[in-house]
Scaffold this motif. Structure first.
Motif, PDB file in Angstrom:
ATOM      1  N   LYS A 148      24.524  54.820  20.993  1.00  0.00           N
ATOM      2  CA  LYS A 148      24.691  53.469  21.522  1.00  0.00           C
ATOM      3  C   LYS A 148      26.089  53.268  22.107  1.00  0.00           C
ATOM      4  CE  LYS A 148      24.240  48.728  19.824  1.00  0.00           C
ATOM      5  NZ  LYS A 148      25.696  48.520  19.699  1.00  0.00           N
ATOM      6  N   SER A 163      17.256  52.850   9.678  1.00  0.00           N
ATOM      7  CA  SER A 163      17.552  51.442   9.969  1.00  0.00           C
ATOM      8  C   SER A 163      17.383  50.585   8.717  1.00  0.00           C
ATOM      9  CB  SER A 163      16.719  50.922  11.146  1.00  0.00           C
ATOM     10  OG  SER A 163      15.386  51.313  10.988  1.00  0.00           O
ATOM     11  N   TYR A 174      20.866  51.296   6.989  1.00  0.00           N
ATOM     12  CA  TYR A 174      22.117  50.928   7.646  1.00  0.00           C
ATOM     13  C   TYR A 174      21.981  49.788   8.647  1.00  0.00           C
ATOM     14  CZ  TYR A 174      23.604  55.269   5.503  1.00  0.00           C
ATOM     15  OH  TYR A 174      23.879  56.238   4.597  1.00  0.00           O
ATOM     16  N   GLU A 232      20.790  49.687  11.577  1.00  0.00           N
ATOM     17  CA  GLU A 232      20.896  50.008  13.014  1.00  0.00           C
ATOM     18  C   GLU A 232      20.100  51.273  13.279  1.00  0.00           C
ATOM     19  OE1 GLU A 232      25.086  50.558  13.589  1.00  0.00           O
ATOM     20  OE2 GLU A 232      25.052  52.537  12.713  1.00  0.00           O
ATOM     21  N   GLN A 233      19.802  51.508  14.556  1.00  0.00           N
ATOM     22  CA  GLN A 233      19.029  52.684  14.903  1.00  0.00           C
ATOM     23  C   GLN A 233      19.902  53.930  14.796  1.00  0.00           C
ATOM     24  OE1 GLN A 233      15.722  53.331  15.777  1.00  0.00           O
ATOM     25  NE2 GLN A 233      15.486  51.322  14.816  1.00  0.00           N
TER      26      GLN A 233
END
Lengths: 290, 638, 394
Positions: C269, C313, C316, C318-319
């Motif tokens: 990201k 995910s 954490y 997120e991806q």
């Protein structure tokens, strides 16, 4: 070919204007206290990271910048009052170790607060311009503009205003400065405030392109020093010319020789100039020795 | 240490006993260090062991930097550069040329020293801030160089360095490695300790106190600085060699600025000028760094990276502000507070010389290279201009050997400028100074000194970091021969003892023996001036330049001084003195020269000069003239 | 005399205190024990990652992944009833740091197997240490030099050569004959120019200019000016974030206007965070993690990836990035081998050379000759558009 040359020149001038602001800060402190402030570059990084953090947490861009610049100016004054002013006999050795200590401390604080990644302030308003194949980023106008306004302002302050003249006198004759009406303490505080201010301005205007990094200040401050040395370390004007020269030389070395050698070139110039022409490249040599 | 043994006592002892007395501190200290390092691998946890190994490795560059900073007063912010050069060269020799370990290591150390020599040639001419920043730039250049060069493996560096093998035993664990490393650190330590006490070491700290005075005593400051710079790089290079062995990879990180900072921190914490302090500092910084790496993330959750810098920064500032002498200072002041039965009580105020006895007990040696009356110093057309101001204008003078020349004139007449040009402290704009047939003008003061010309200073240039006898001892510099190498090997104790005895004798000629062991900075102004004269006499000069020797002296002291100068003249010494006290000059001098506004307006025997109308006018100058003279005076000090 | 003795007290005090405080461990044992941890007690898996420094965008997701997987494994009863102890050390993105950390894992922690480092340079620094100590090492970095002719070193990231093949095949298809390269100056970018020249020869593609940048660089004007001035048809930017993202940004701002390819080093990201809108249109060769939703339902990797994404995910918020995937693969390959043969290093290595595993980065098939186990089929091309990757080719 010419387009490339001009493109590199633009990059060099914008980078050089950052060096110029730092050189102005270094000279302001040096003339009054005979201290070369190794923490000068940290002022820039502190302002850059600070305003990046403030904008990220929702503060309007220009307000964030203003807050950051003021804070850093206060940090510089605090550095003078709490640390530099505490030493009675400020030998070069002591002053180098002290400012190095401040530099290291500021770096560590930035690392703790904002982490190890480089961060950038959002781009200032404006549009990129393409003239004859040479692209000029809007931020580069801001950087050069900051030098003209802030750097120029400082030069005018020193040359025209009563206080500025007193500061210059302070450098040459502390007694004379007192006669003009400025105490050594006030002069020293003012010098550090100027150093903090120009450092912070340099930091925020360059942050959108060059980013701010906790450990980036030493190198940046050192470039400011190289610029000041190119100018002979006495005159603001000469140092600004030296800084713009340095920025362009770096850009040409990176563009035409190898980008990795860019910083090396700056320091090679530093050592050569210190050894061959300690009075700098810009000023005429004078006969004084000792 | 050595200083505590009086020369008389030392002379009676057997060589072994003398060796023990002279080196007791070093022997005990190194003994303890060795024992600790032998025991350590058996008791320490592996984490502590790791720290100790790195502390011992970094002790080497720290000792080197301490010699440069503490002894010579030169800040280097690029010590890591030489560390990296040593490490890289060693690694290249091992992995690419497959040389045997000892050869590769030697080449590594020599490479660091060679680079220091080449770089030092130009940059050792710089001073203070400029030198520090030049070395900082050098550090960056080395880092960029190794990062961009194929031979040094670019950003990845050089890896695959095999651990050394000693007598068939592979040094493949931290314990063996510590044993392998310790002898080298101890040897380095002994060499450095010897150096600080040697002729060269004293000269270096004298240069640090007053470069001008040291040069006037014949110290070639530039050469000496360069030698220490090279030596300091050698220590760093050796550290780099061991680092390469221990880490098994050398990457551009070894030239990092932060590494230079941490080495500097070791020196500052340990105490500038203290070799043991550098070693202690290395241990402390390694433990501090490791501790901070654990403690800070615990205090500030999420903190990562080089968080130990927080501690480094704070410690650097606090040590300089609160404890400028570092651990060494803390230890010595603590020691002074401890009750210790054998300690000598602080000496009482020294008995004053009996007021009416002006005889000189011992006359210092002088050298008389030319016959009495032959010209020893010739000055022709000597001129100094500062911009538009002419401080000294076309002065011509000849001084015959074995006489006293008094140089007088109103304030700002250019007397001190003249003096500075004769002794080499200032380069004349034009004109020459010939001493014993050699042109010495425009050369450094140490050139004049090496021909037998020494001087004292109007603004005192006392070596404050040593005692009175140490100051006079420095005057013997030119009589000594031991260089840096002999100093490090400790092969000069006989020479030192002899010079020490001579220094005591010279002090006696001025009745300063009682103050011999006092710190030079504690003396009264007048006594410091007399000490400076003793220091200049210790060099056994042929020509002595005295800049206002009577200023600040009591009446009795003046009489002693005048008597000494007369006796020295009888012994054949030539003296040129600048003095405000015109009466003293007239009674003392064989010839008097008068400067006014930089021009020599009169020269002759005291009687004719006294009656010269031009001289009278010069001494009755108006206020305006005096103001101008003050301006010139100011100019001279710029 | 008296003063000097005192100078020893400080170091002595510090040293003695530590000596007494420290427990008695053998600092004198060799560094190549036959079976470091023995057959009892927890199985020790060491990891050396770029948790901080220029490689942090790789090291942090890798650290997260390993921590998560170790927790899962211990919750499921460990390996054969033995707990797994995971020791992650930060190399601060430096080669020295990686070497020091590796020595520590081998000599002090006596680990059974090591995972790391995140990038090529530190991995190369670790390799000789692992080889000398005869401890298996699974790198999660790209350069094929890490495993070339190695006995004890494996890796899970797709080979840079495979990535280049994928990119060059696409370039050939689009008719580009001249390429410019702007590469990372560290080990990750080393040798890339030579590979392009070699691989390009068969495809009628020549490399016309090569520029490089430090991973810490922020200004790319000189490099991009030179690229703009060249007659290249397309450009390959070969780096990791944030520098590769900044390079992409400068590339657009300076109006280079040529198609641009990126390596698998940017597949996270952070690329979009740094490059912003300037990322649009950039094509990158990468594993399938970031385009799972666009994969055909029968793709063998799809199920593995989706489970990993869900777990990560959940843990954490997120991806996961591709780099977490590399660590995932390394972890499972290591655990499978230990499960099969235990912790004897030689047996473990032999088992690793036979490893087959369907993972995040591709379908692995290790052999004694191939310690990487992946080929070009593990890679796809995707185009950046508005903060996401669109699958171009599978």
């Amino acid at each position: 070919m010419l387009t490339d040359f001009l493109q590199l020149t633009v990059a060099g001038l914008s980078q050089g204007s950052v060096y110029a602001l730092l050189a102005v800060g270094l000279i302001a402190v040096y003339t009054v206290r005979h201290v070369i402030n190794i923490a000068q570059g940290e002022f820039a990084m502190l302002a850059g990271l600070g305003s990046a953090w403030l904008t990220a947490s929702g503060m309007p861009l220009f307000l964030a910048i203003l807050v950051a610049i003021l804070t850093v100016t206060l940090v510089a004054i605090a550095m003078e009052r709490l640390i530099i002013a505490r030493v009675k006999k400020l030998t070069p050795l002591i002053s180098i170790i002290l400012t190095l200590g401040v530099s290291t401390l500021l770096q560590a604080i930035m690392l703790l607060i904002w982490g190890p990644e480089a961060k950038g302030v959002p781009r200032f308003p404006g549009t990129n311009v393409l003239i004859g194949g040479v692209s000029i980023r809007s931020q580069e106008f801001w950087m050069i503009g900051a030098l003209v306004v802030v750097g120029g302002g400082i030069v005018l302050f020193y040359e025209k205003s009563r206080w500025g003249k007193a500061l210059r006198a302070c450098a040459e004759q502390p007694v004379a400065a007192r006669i003009v009406g400025i105490s050594p303490v006030a002069a020293s505080v003012l010098a550090f405030a100027i150093a903090g201010l120009v450092g912070a301005v340099a930091g925020v205007v360059s942050s959108p392109i060059y980013l701010s990094l906790w450990s980036g200040g030493v190198l940046l401050g050192l470039k400011g020093f190289v610029a000041a040395v190119l100018g002979g370390f006495v005159s603001f004007r000469a140092a600004i010319v030296g800084a713009l020269m340095l920025g362009m030389i770096e850009a040409y070395v990176a563009g035409y020789v190898a980008s990795g050698l860019r910083d090396g070139a700056a320091f090679l110039i530093l050592i050569l100039v210190l050894v061959v022409r300690p009075q700098g490249l810009v000023l005429k040599p004078t006969a004084v020795r000792v | 240490m050595t200083q505590a043994t009086t020369p008389a006592l030392a002379g009676m002892l057997s060589p072994w006993a003398r060796f023990w007395l002279n080196n007791k501190g070093t022997i005990i200290g190194c003994g303890i260090l060795v024992v600790l390092m032998i025991v350590f691998p058996f008791t320490a946890s592996s984490t502590a062991m790791n720290i100790v190994v790195f502390a011992m490795i970094f002790a080497l560059p720290a000792i080197g930097l301490n010699l440069l900073m503490g002894l010579a007063g030169q800040v280097s912010l690029g010590q890591a550069a030489f560390f990296a050069i040593g490490a890289y060269t060693h690694a290249i020799m091992l992995t690419k040329l497959h040389l045997p370990g000892p050869v590769a290591a030697t080449i590594g150390v020599l490479a660091a020293m060679l680079v220091a020599f080449l770089v030092g040639l130009p940059i050792m001419r710089l001073r203070g801030h400029y030198l520090a920043l030049a070395t900082l730039g050098l550090g960056f250049i080395v880092m960029i160089g190794v990062r961009e060069w194929d031979v040094t493996g670019r950003t990845t560096g050089i890896y695959g360095i095999a651990r050394p093998t000693v007598l068939g035993v592979p040094i493949d664990n931290n314990g063996f490695f510590l044993w392998f490393l310790t002898p080298f650190v101890v040897i380095g330590l002994i060499l450095a300790l010897n150096l600080t006490r040697s002729r060269a070491g004293r000269a270096l700290s004298a240069v640090n106190d007053s470069e001008l005075a040291a040069e006037s005593l014949g110290v070639n400051t530039y050469a000496l600085r360069l030698k220490v710079f090279v030596l300091s790089a050698g220590f760093a290079g050796l550290g780099g060699v061991f680092y390469a062995y221990q880490v098994a990879i050398v990457s551009p990180a070894t030239a990092e600025f932060h590494l230079s900072v941490s080495i500097l921190l070791m020196v500052v914490i340990g105490g500038l000028g203290s070799v043991w302090g550098a070693v202690a500092g290395a241990f402390l910084v390694q433990f501090l760094g490791e501790g901070m790496r654990d403690a800070i993330p615990a205090i500030f959750p999420g903190a990562t990276g080089e968080v130990q810098l927080l501690g480094y920064g704070i410690v650097l500032i606090l040590v300089i502000l609160l404890l400028p002498g570092g651990l060494h200072q803390a230890a010595t002041s603590l020691w002074a507070k401890l009750p210790f039965p054998g300690r000598r009580p602080p000496a009482d105020a020294h008995a004053q010389a009996t007021e009416d006895d002006f005889t000189i007990p011992i006359l210092p040696n002088v050298s008389t290279p030319v016959a009495l009356g032959e010209p020893i110093l010739e000055i022709s057309g000597l001129t100094k201009r500062y911009g538009g101001v002419v401080a000294v204008n076309e002065v011509n003078l000849t001084v015959p050997a074995g006489t006293i020349l008094g140089l007088i004139g109103p304030n700002g007449a250019g007397k001190t400028t003249c003096f500075n040009m004769i002794s080499g402290a200032l380069v004349p704009t034009s004109g020459t100074v010939t001493f014993l047939g050699q042109v010495i003008s425009g050369r450094k003061p140490n050139v004049a000194a090496s021909h037998g010309l020494t001087r004292t200073f109007q603004n005192l240039q006392v070596f404050t970091s040593t005692d009175v006898v140490g100051n006079v001892y420095m005057g013997r510099y030119r009589q000594g021969t031991a260089g840096v190498l002999r100093g490090m090997l400790g092969l000069q104790s006989a020479e030192q003892t002899a010079h020490r005895a001579a220094a005591y004798e010279i002090l006696e000629s001025m009745r300063l023996t009682d103050a011999a062991d006092d710190s030079a900075s504690d003396l009264s102004f007048g006594k410091q001036r007399m000490m400076e004269v003793c220091r200049a006499l210790a060099a056994e000069p042929a020509l002595l330049l005295l800049d206002e020797p009577m200023a600040g002296l009591s009446g009795a002291e003046r009489e002693v001084m005048a008597e000494l100068l007369r006796r020295l003249r009888s012994a054949g010494l030539t003296i040129v003195l600048v003095e405000h006290d015109v009466a003293q000059v007239m009674s003392l001098a064989d010839h008097v020269a008068v400067l006014d506004d930089g021009v020599l307006i009169a020269h002759g025997d005291p009687e004719s000069v006294r009656n010269d109308p031009a001289v009278v006018v010069a001494y009755l100058g108006t206020d305006l003239d005096e103001a101008e003279a003050d301006l010139n005076e100011l100019e001279e000090h710029v | 005399m008296k003063k000097s003795r005192l100078r020893f007290i400080a170091p002595i005090a510090v040293v003695t205190a530590l000596a007494l405080a420290g427990c008695s461990t053998s600092n004198l044992g060799g560094s190549s024990p036959a079976d470091p941890a023995g057959d009892s007690g927890p199985i020790k898996i060491g990891a050396v990652l770029d948790v901080t420094g220029v490689g942090a965008s790789l090291g942090v997701p890798e650290q997260n992944t390993l921590t998560m997987l170790a927790k899962q494994l211990n919750a499921d009863g460990g390996i054969g009833g033995r707990d797994v102890e995971l020791i992650i050390l930060d190399d601060q993105s430096t080669e020295d740091g990686a070497a020091k950390a590796t020595s520590k894992l081998i000599e002090s922690e006596k680990v059974d197997i090591i995972i790391g480092a995140s990038r090529t340079g530190p991995s190369l620094a670790m390799r000789p240490l692992a080889e000398a100590a005869k401890i298996p090492l699974i790198s999660v970095a790209a350069n094929v030099a890490i495993v070339a002719d190695s006995q004890w070193v494996f890796k899970t990231t797709q080979n840079d050569v495979s990535v280049l093949e994928t990119i060059l095949n696409d370039a050939q298809k689009k008719g580009y004959t001249k390429l410019a390269l702007v590469r990372d100056a560290t080990g990750f970018g080393e040798g890339i120019a030579d590979y392009i020249t070699q691989l390009g020869a068969d495809r009628g593609i020549t490399l016309v200019t090569t520029e490089s940048f430090e991973p810490s660089a922020t200004d790319f004007t000189p490099q991009m000016t030179n690229v703009r001035g060249s007659d290249a048809d397309a450009v390959i930017i070969w780096g990791i974030n944030p520098s590769a993202g900044l390079a992409q940004k400068a590339y657009v701002q300076l109006g280079v206007n040529k198609p641009v390819y990126h390596s698998h080093g940017i597949a996270n990201k952070a690329f979009f965070d740094t490059a912003g809108d300037a990322a649009n249109g950039a094509i990158a060769a990468m594993g399938r993690l970031l385009v799972t939703d666009q994969l055909p339902a029968d793709n063998p990797q799809r199920q593995v990836i989706e489970k990993f994404q869900a777990d990560y995910s959940a843990a954490y918020g997120e991806q996961p990035s591709t780099f977490g995937g590399h660590a995932f693969d390394a972890w499972h390959i290591a655990v499978n081998a230990i499960d099969a043969v235990g912790t004897d290093p030689a047996a473990l290595r032999d088992e690793l050379e036979k490893a087959e595993f369907t993972g995040i980065s591709g379908v692995f098939k290790m052999t004694a000759k191939n310690h990487s186990g992946l080929d070009a089929s593990a890679l796809i091309l995707a185009e950046a558009q508005d903060g996401r990757w669109n699958l171009l080719k599978d």
